[in-house]
Design a protein around this motif. Structure first.
Motif, PDB file in Angstrom:
ATOM      1  N   PHE A  27       0.834  -1.205   0.000  1.00  0.00           N
ATOM      2  CA  PHE A  27       0.000   0.000   0.000  1.00  0.00           C
ATOM      3  C   PHE A  27       0.872   1.260   0.000  1.00  0.00           C
ATOM      4  CE2 PHE A  27      -2.143   3.305   2.555  1.00  0.00           C
ATOM      5  CZ  PHE A  27      -3.236   3.561   1.739  1.00  0.00           C
ATOM      6  N   LEU A  28       1.868   1.284   0.874  1.00  0.00           N
ATOM      7  CA  LEU A  28       2.771   2.448   0.938  1.00  0.00           C
ATOM      8  C   LEU A  28       3.579   2.605  -0.349  1.00  0.00           C
ATOM      9  CD1 LEU A  28       4.039   2.153   4.632  1.00  0.00           C
ATOM     10  CD2 LEU A  28       2.478   3.865   3.692  1.00  0.00           C
ATOM     11  N   MET A  29       4.013   1.468  -0.900  1.00  0.00           N
ATOM     12  CA  MET A  29       4.760   1.516  -2.161  1.00  0.00           C
ATOM     13  C   MET A  29       3.894   2.092  -3.284  1.00  0.00           C
ATOM     14  SD  MET A  29       7.952   0.591  -2.358  1.00  0.00           S
ATOM     15  CE  MET A  29       8.120   0.029  -4.038  1.00  0.00           C
ATOM     16  N   ASN A  30       2.643   1.651  -3.355  1.00  0.00           N
ATOM     17  CA  ASN A  30       1.736   2.158  -4.389  1.00  0.00           C
ATOM     18  C   ASN A  30       1.492   3.656  -4.223  1.00  0.00           C
ATOM     19  OD1 ASN A  30       1.379  -0.286  -5.703  1.00  0.00           O
ATOM     20  ND2 ASN A  30      -0.306  -0.902  -4.373  1.00  0.00           N
ATOM     21  N   LEU A  31       1.304   4.090  -2.982  1.00  0.00           N
ATOM     22  CA  LEU A  31       1.124   5.527  -2.735  1.00  0.00           C
ATOM     23  C   LEU A  31       2.352   6.311  -3.178  1.00  0.00           C
ATOM     24  CD1 LEU A  31      -0.613   6.127   0.730  1.00  0.00           C
ATOM     25  CD2 LEU A  31      -1.441   6.751  -1.545  1.00  0.00           C
ATOM     26  N   LEU A  32       3.532   5.785  -2.846  1.00  0.00           N
ATOM     27  CA  LEU A  32       4.784   6.456  -3.229  1.00  0.00           C
ATOM     28  C   LEU A  32       4.901   6.558  -4.745  1.00  0.00           C
ATOM     29  CD1 LEU A  32       7.545   7.648  -2.620  1.00  0.00           C
ATOM     30  CD2 LEU A  32       8.439   5.314  -2.395  1.00  0.00           C
ATOM     31  N   ILE A  33       4.603   5.466  -5.440  1.00  0.00           N
ATOM     32  CA  ILE A  33       4.695   5.463  -6.903  1.00  0.00           C
ATOM     33  C   ILE A  33       3.708   6.457  -7.513  1.00  0.00           C
ATOM     34  CG2 ILE A  33       4.310   4.059  -8.978  1.00  0.00           C
ATOM     35  CD1 ILE A  33       5.339   1.651  -7.304  1.00  0.00           C
ATOM     36  N   LEU A  34       2.488   6.505  -6.981  1.00  0.00           N
ATOM     37  CA  LEU A  34       1.483   7.442  -7.485  1.00  0.00           C
ATOM     38  C   LEU A  34       1.907   8.895  -7.262  1.00  0.00           C
ATOM     39  CD1 LEU A  34      -1.810   5.647  -6.383  1.00  0.00           C
ATOM     40  CD2 LEU A  34      -1.023   6.006  -8.732  1.00  0.00           C
ATOM     41  N   GLU A  35       2.515   9.164  -6.109  1.00  0.00           N
ATOM     42  CA  GLU A  35       2.959  10.524  -5.838  1.00  0.00           C
ATOM     43  C   GLU A  35       4.139  10.913  -6.729  1.00  0.00           C
ATOM     44  OE1 GLU A  35       1.334  12.850  -3.668  1.00  0.00           O
ATOM     45  OE2 GLU A  35      -0.004  11.238  -4.238  1.00  0.00           O
ATOM     46  N   ARG A  37      -0.437  18.346  -8.219  1.00  0.00           N
ATOM     47  CA  ARG A  37      -0.201  18.631  -6.805  1.00  0.00           C
ATOM     48  C   ARG A  37       0.086  17.351  -6.041  1.00  0.00           C
ATOM     49  NH1 ARG A  37      -4.402  21.854  -3.590  1.00  0.00           N
ATOM     50  NH2 ARG A  37      -5.768  20.272  -4.486  1.00  0.00           N
ATOM     51  N   LEU A  38       1.039  17.436  -5.095  1.00  0.00           N
ATOM     52  CA  LEU A  38       1.355  16.289  -4.256  1.00  0.00           C
ATOM     53  C   LEU A  38       0.341  16.207  -3.113  1.00  0.00           C
ATOM     54  CD1 LEU A  38       5.236  16.446  -4.073  1.00  0.00           C
ATOM     55  CD2 LEU A  38       3.829  14.923  -5.419  1.00  0.00           C
ATOM     56  N   VAL A  39      -0.783  15.595  -3.386  1.00  0.00           N
ATOM     57  CA  VAL A  39      -1.836  15.478  -2.374  1.00  0.00           C
ATOM     58  C   VAL A  39      -2.296  14.027  -2.321  1.00  0.00           C
ATOM     59  CG1 VAL A  39      -4.129  16.184  -1.675  1.00  0.00           C
ATOM     60  CG2 VAL A  39      -2.602  17.843  -2.734  1.00  0.00           C
ATOM     61  N   ILE A  40      -2.212  13.432  -1.117  1.00  0.00           N
ATOM     62  CA  ILE A  40      -2.727  12.073  -0.936  1.00  0.00           C
ATOM     63  C   ILE A  40      -4.215  12.192  -0.618  1.00  0.00           C
ATOM     64  CG2 ILE A  40      -2.589   9.976   0.451  1.00  0.00           C
ATOM     65  CD1 ILE A  40       0.336  10.572   0.936  1.00  0.00           C
ATOM     66  N   ASN A  41      -5.045  11.913  -1.622  1.00  0.00           N
ATOM     67  CA  ASN A  41      -6.494  12.034  -1.442  1.00  0.00           C
ATOM     68  C   ASN A  41      -7.143  10.653  -1.473  1.00  0.00           C
ATOM     69  OD1 ASN A  41      -6.496  11.316  -4.173  1.00  0.00           O
ATOM     70  ND2 ASN A  41      -6.554  13.456  -4.823  1.00  0.00           N
ATOM     71  N   MET A  42      -8.442  10.635  -1.388  1.00  0.00           N
ATOM     72  CA  MET A  42      -9.165   9.359  -1.337  1.00  0.00           C
ATOM     73  C   MET A  42      -8.995   8.555  -2.618  1.00  0.00           C
ATOM     74  SD  MET A  42     -10.276   9.064   1.647  1.00  0.00           S
ATOM     75  CE  MET A  42     -11.169   7.536   1.330  1.00  0.00           C
ATOM     76  N   ARG A  43      -8.842   9.231  -3.733  1.00  0.00           N
ATOM     77  CA  ARG A  43      -8.689   8.513  -5.011  1.00  0.00           C
ATOM     78  C   ARG A  43      -7.363   7.746  -5.033  1.00  0.00           C
ATOM     79  NH1 ARG A  43     -12.468  10.354  -8.750  1.00  0.00           N
ATOM     80  NH2 ARG A  43     -11.281   9.716 -10.563  1.00  0.00           N
ATOM     81  N   SER A  44      -6.281   8.417  -4.629  1.00  0.00           N
ATOM     82  CA  SER A  44      -4.981   7.752  -4.629  1.00  0.00           C
ATOM     83  C   SER A  44      -4.926   6.664  -3.550  1.00  0.00           C
ATOM     84  CB  SER A  44      -3.852   8.774  -4.414  1.00  0.00           C
ATOM     85  OG  SER A  44      -3.996   9.449  -3.191  1.00  0.00           O
ATOM     86  N   ILE A  45      -5.576   6.903  -2.417  1.00  0.00           N
ATOM     87  CA  ILE A  45      -5.626   5.889  -1.348  1.00  0.00           C
ATOM     88  C   ILE A  45      -6.377   4.642  -1.831  1.00  0.00           C
ATOM     89  CG2 ILE A  45      -6.633   5.351   0.908  1.00  0.00           C
ATOM     90  CD1 ILE A  45      -5.987   8.235   1.721  1.00  0.00           C
ATOM     91  N   ALA A  46      -7.500   4.857  -2.518  1.00  0.00           N
ATOM     92  CA  ALA A  46      -8.279   3.726  -3.033  1.00  0.00           C
ATOM     93  C   ALA A  46      -7.483   2.946  -4.075  1.00  0.00           C
ATOM     94  CB  ALA A  46      -9.588   4.240  -3.643  1.00  0.00           C
ATOM     95  N   ALA A  47      -6.779   3.667  -4.945  1.00  0.00           N
ATOM     96  CA  ALA A  47      -5.969   3.011  -5.977  1.00  0.00           C
ATOM     97  C   ALA A  47      -4.837   2.209  -5.351  1.00  0.00           C
ATOM     98  CB  ALA A  47      -5.418   4.058  -6.942  1.00  0.00           C
ATOM     99  N   ALA A  48      -4.164   2.805  -4.358  1.00  0.00           N
ATOM    100  CA  ALA A  48      -3.066   2.108  -3.682  1.00  0.00           C
ATOM    101  C   ALA A  48      -3.577   0.870  -2.946  1.00  0.00           C
ATOM    102  CB  ALA A  48      -2.367   3.068  -2.715  1.00  0.00           C
ATOM    103  N   ALA A  49      -4.746   0.983  -2.323  1.00  0.00           N
ATOM    104  CA  ALA A  49      -5.326  -0.152  -1.595  1.00  0.00           C
ATOM    105  C   ALA A  49      -5.705  -1.282  -2.549  1.00  0.00           C
ATOM    106  CB  ALA A  49      -6.546   0.309  -0.806  1.00  0.00           C
ATOM    107  N   LEU A  50      -6.246  -0.913  -3.720  1.00  0.00           N
ATOM    108  CA  LEU A  50      -6.603  -1.936  -4.710  1.00  0.00           C
ATOM    109  C   LEU A  50      -5.367  -2.698  -5.161  1.00  0.00           C
ATOM    110  CD1 LEU A  50      -8.598  -3.294  -6.667  1.00  0.00           C
ATOM    111  CD2 LEU A  50      -8.128  -1.419  -8.281  1.00  0.00           C
ATOM    112  N   GLY A  51      -4.277  -1.983  -5.441  1.00  0.00           N
ATOM    113  CA  GLY A  51      -3.045  -2.642  -5.860  1.00  0.00           C
ATOM    114  C   GLY A  51      -2.489  -3.556  -4.785  1.00  0.00           C
ATOM    115  N   ALA A  52      -2.552  -3.104  -3.529  1.00  0.00           N
ATOM    116  CA  ALA A  52      -2.052  -3.918  -2.428  1.00  0.00           C
ATOM    117  C   ALA A  52      -2.923  -5.156  -2.215  1.00  0.00           C
ATOM    118  CB  ALA A  52      -2.008  -3.077  -1.145  1.00  0.00           C
ATOM    119  N   PHE A  53      -4.242  -4.984  -2.357  1.00  0.00           N
ATOM    120  CA  PHE A  53      -5.171  -6.109  -2.214  1.00  0.00           C
ATOM    121  C   PHE A  53      -4.908  -7.158  -3.300  1.00  0.00           C
ATOM    122  CE2 PHE A  53      -9.254  -8.150  -3.280  1.00  0.00           C
ATOM    123  CZ  PHE A  53      -9.546  -8.739  -2.057  1.00  0.00           C
TER     124      PHE A  53
END
Length: 284
Positions: free
Chosen positions: A13-21, A30-46
């Protein structure tokens, strides 16, 4: 080998967030961790967890197809609707950013001597990578912007000419108080090349002593401005015959008669330019 799914999920999950940022940096978003990026990172981790549990990684073709599909869903969640070409670009950017991130993490792991990548290591590395990339791209953007605002300039005064490098400073809104015309600032060392020895001696005095009797001989006016450490200061101003500015290849702009403020120090710390063009110079 034991795999703790909760830790595995957190790391992915953290790796996916880092890659997205990192993708956002390249995309100048903008470097903003929002619900869209969190959902995408969670999907990849799942999905990564499903792969480990099901063992589908051993079925290479199925694994690749599923990975591409999940990557597409992640990009859809993170960036919304787009064209087929746009989606392909996002997916490619995600993989390139992932390869870049993995390379940097392996480098950091190697120089620190850490054997296993922990969540703390990942968090600290993510903060460091994002900070350094943001700084690098900011400096790169400033450098590119500065290059676009640098022009060859020729100044004509009393039948003589001198050439130098001008930087268009949009923040330079200095004007001559009587005519209200914009003022371009020039280093004295460059301007002095158009003066005789007698004129240089007189001008040197005028730069440090406000003597009204010199106004007529040198066609001077003292132009008020603000400088670092001083609330009020003055530049000796001279009205030159013309400035010729070379822009966009062979296109040349002539300003006609224009005011110069003569500065007795360096304008650029690295010597990149000797002339600070007025922000409104091309609106004349």
């Amino acid at each position: 080998m034991k795999i703790y799914l909760d830790i595995f999920f957190a790391v992915n999950f953290l790796m996916n967030l880092l890659i997205l940022e990192i993708m956002n940096i390249f995309l100048k978003k903008r470097l903003v961790i929002n619900m869209r990026s969190i959902a995408a990172a969670a999907l990849g981790a799942f999905f990564a967890g499903i792969v480990v549990v099901s063992g589908s990684r051993d079925r290479f073709v199925i694994f690749i197809i599923m990975y591409v599909l999940v990557s597409g869903l992640m990009m859809r969640l993170a960036y919304g609707k787009t064209t087929v070409g746009g989606m392909a670009g996002y997916i490619a950017g995600y993989y390139v950013s992932g390869i870049f991130t993995a390379g940097v993490l392996l480098f950091l792991k190697g120089i620190t001597g850490i054997k296993n990548i922990s969540i703390i290591f990942l968090l600290l590395s993510a903060i460091l990578i994002l900070f350094l990339m943001k700084k690098m791209l900011l400096l790169r953007g400033r450098e590119m912007n500065n290059r676009q605002n640098v022009f060859p300039v020729k100044i004509s005064y009393n039948g003589k000419c001198v050439t130098g490098t001008g930087f268009l400073d949009t923040g330079n809104q200095l004007y001559e108080p009587v005519s209200r015309e914009g003022v371009t600032i020039v280093e004295y060392k460059l301007f002095a090349k158009m003066l005789s020895e007698k004129e240089q001696a007189e001008f040197s005095r005028a730069m440090h002593e406000m003597e009204p009797e010199m106004f007529g001989r040198l066609l001077l006016r003292y132009i008020p401005f603000h400088s670092i450490g001083k609330e009020h200061d003055f530049l000796p101003g001279v009205r030159v015959d013309d400035m010729e500015i070379q822009v966009r290849g062979k296109e040349t702009v002539h300003t006609g008669k224009v005011w110069l403020g003569i500065y007795d120090r360096y304008l650029s710390a690295d010597g990149g330019y000797e002339i600070l063009l007025n922000g409104g110079i091309f609106r004349k």
